[in-house]
Write a protein that holds these residues in place. Sequence first.
Motif, PDB file in Angstrom:
ATOM      1  N   ARG A 124       0.838  -1.209   0.000  1.00  0.00           N
ATOM      2  CA  ARG A 124       0.000   0.000   0.000  1.00  0.00           C
ATOM      3  C   ARG A 124       0.871   1.257   0.000  1.00  0.00           C
ATOM      4  N   LEU A 125       1.932   1.256   0.805  1.00  0.00           N
ATOM      5  CA  LEU A 125       2.820   2.414   0.860  1.00  0.00           C
ATOM      6  C   LEU A 125       3.599   2.592  -0.442  1.00  0.00           C
ATOM      7  N   THR A 126       3.790   1.509  -1.174  1.00  0.00           N
ATOM      8  CA  THR A 126       4.491   1.574  -2.457  1.00  0.00           C
ATOM      9  C   THR A 126       3.579   2.075  -3.564  1.00  0.00           C
ATOM     10  N   GLY A 127       2.284   2.138  -3.298  1.00  0.00           N
ATOM     11  CA  GLY A 127       1.354   2.716  -4.262  1.00  0.00           C
ATOM     12  C   GLY A 127       0.368   1.757  -4.887  1.00  0.00           C
ATOM     13  N   PHE A 128       0.288   0.525  -4.383  1.00  0.00           N
ATOM     14  CA  PHE A 128      -0.627  -0.451  -4.954  1.00  0.00           C
ATOM     15  C   PHE A 128      -2.009  -0.337  -4.317  1.00  0.00           C
ATOM     16  N   SER A 133      -2.383  -5.350  -3.318  1.00  0.00           N
ATOM     17  CA  SER A 133      -1.602  -5.563  -2.098  1.00  0.00           C
ATOM     18  C   SER A 133      -1.886  -6.932  -1.502  1.00  0.00           C
ATOM     19  N   LEU A 174       9.361   3.741   4.422  1.00  0.00           N
ATOM     20  CA  LEU A 174       8.397   4.434   3.561  1.00  0.00           C
ATOM     21  C   LEU A 174       7.393   5.261   4.362  1.00  0.00           C
ATOM     22  N   ARG A 377       8.582  -2.003  -6.129  1.00  0.00           N
ATOM     23  CA  ARG A 377       8.896  -0.616  -6.469  1.00  0.00           C
ATOM     24  C   ARG A 377       9.081  -0.422  -7.967  1.00  0.00           C
ATOM     25  N   ARG A 380       5.810  -0.942  -9.858  1.00  0.00           N
ATOM     26  CA  ARG A 380       4.859   0.163  -9.675  1.00  0.00           C
ATOM     27  C   ARG A 380       5.295   1.402 -10.440  1.00  0.00           C
ATOM     28  N   LEU A 381       6.586   1.610 -10.619  1.00  0.00           N
ATOM     29  CA  LEU A 381       7.067   2.754 -11.385  1.00  0.00           C
ATOM     30  C   LEU A 381       6.671   2.655 -12.857  1.00  0.00           C
ATOM     31  N   PRO A 384       0.429   0.897 -13.444  1.00  0.00           N
ATOM     32  CA  PRO A 384      -0.504   1.418 -12.432  1.00  0.00           C
ATOM     33  C   PRO A 384      -0.935   0.359 -11.423  1.00  0.00           C
TER      34      PRO A 384
END
Length: 414
Positions: A124-128, A133, A174, A377, A380-381, A384
Amino acid sequence: MTAGTFMPWRSATQYLPAVLGGALLFMIVLLDVELSSSGGAQQYYHLAEAFWHGKLYFLSDPFNNWSDTVAWAGRYYWPLGPFPAVLLMPLVAVVNFVHLPLNQGELHLCLVGVTYYLVFRLARLTGFAKVDSWWLSLALLSSAYLYVAIMPISYFMAHLVVVALWFAALVEYLGRKRYWLLGLLCGLALATRVPAGFGILFFLLDLLLDQATTLKLRLHRALELMAPFVALGLLLLLYNYARFGGLVEQGYTYQIHMVEAARRARDYGLFSLIHLPGNLYYLLLSVPTPVFRDGLSHVLKFPFIAPNPWGMSIFVTSPYLVYLFGFKYRSLTSRLALVSVAVMLLPILLYYGIGFWQFGYRYALDVMPLLFWLLMREYRLQHPGLSRGFRWLILFSVILNLYLLATYDYAIPI
């Protein structure tokens, strides 16, 4: 298929990773409880009892034959890091006070549950998104971690502790990014499995190379990071000296082995380049072994393949890791993570012990959290969210690992 029938099915699949993850956790609990009742390989529990009595050596034989302990000056010691035994000390106190039938299996299960949540939180903190997640939490369970999670024995508890500490450190990195806490977590990892502690290099280089802050602030943060780590490292050195009269001697030189192959490998050196090819093979190339009807015909029989107890490639137990080969690693953070993984792996690859008897290459769990986050990471970069192919690969990993786990009785004996 109409939109009206498609949408409920699509909505139902959103819960699939959480359901599968819950089912795997339930299976782990059942097997862990059953195996814990045997009471075997509870070295950390016995060491915690010894700590309560002010001793650094076992007061009784934890395995009925002193297997894998260290005989020194008429006493028997545990060569692995002491922190898991410290974690168990409160449980031992409760057991001795109220006489409950508990052992280290309870801590074992707690570590698995905490780690499962930490992976979800890290994703979640990585953006998923939440559903992705849950998929990533499932991915960790469907790896070499699965067998370690099931077996409540001391050899594997060290891996569980290290994995939990490292995922906690990455969540902190993070999140609030308190450097004293990052140093403490890495120091505790060092006091559990030394190679895992070397990963502090990632946090140290990351802050020192951060050009967005002043040199004075970077040095202050570096001191804050390293202070608890160095303190715990010094305590570990004193722990070694109190036992064996040497600061860096953990006891592996004198460890009692029941496996002849392990004794012979150690004769070539505790750490040596001669061990590098074998470790690389089991880390990257080893595959399951075929199951033959007899030793001559090479005609396969059910279940056709079984785990190699000497180890299997991380790309067999975690096939989704192949995505790591498709990234460019343009960011400094990702490159620092790669360097840190290499530093952590170096003593593992030069070590004589491959990890027998195991499922996958369990020593790779020391670097799995950082490698797993690097996968998150970089993916996710560029995307999406998780692609359908990535999810199918995780699902394949679940099926393959469960199948291999079910065929473990067919593994080739020593």
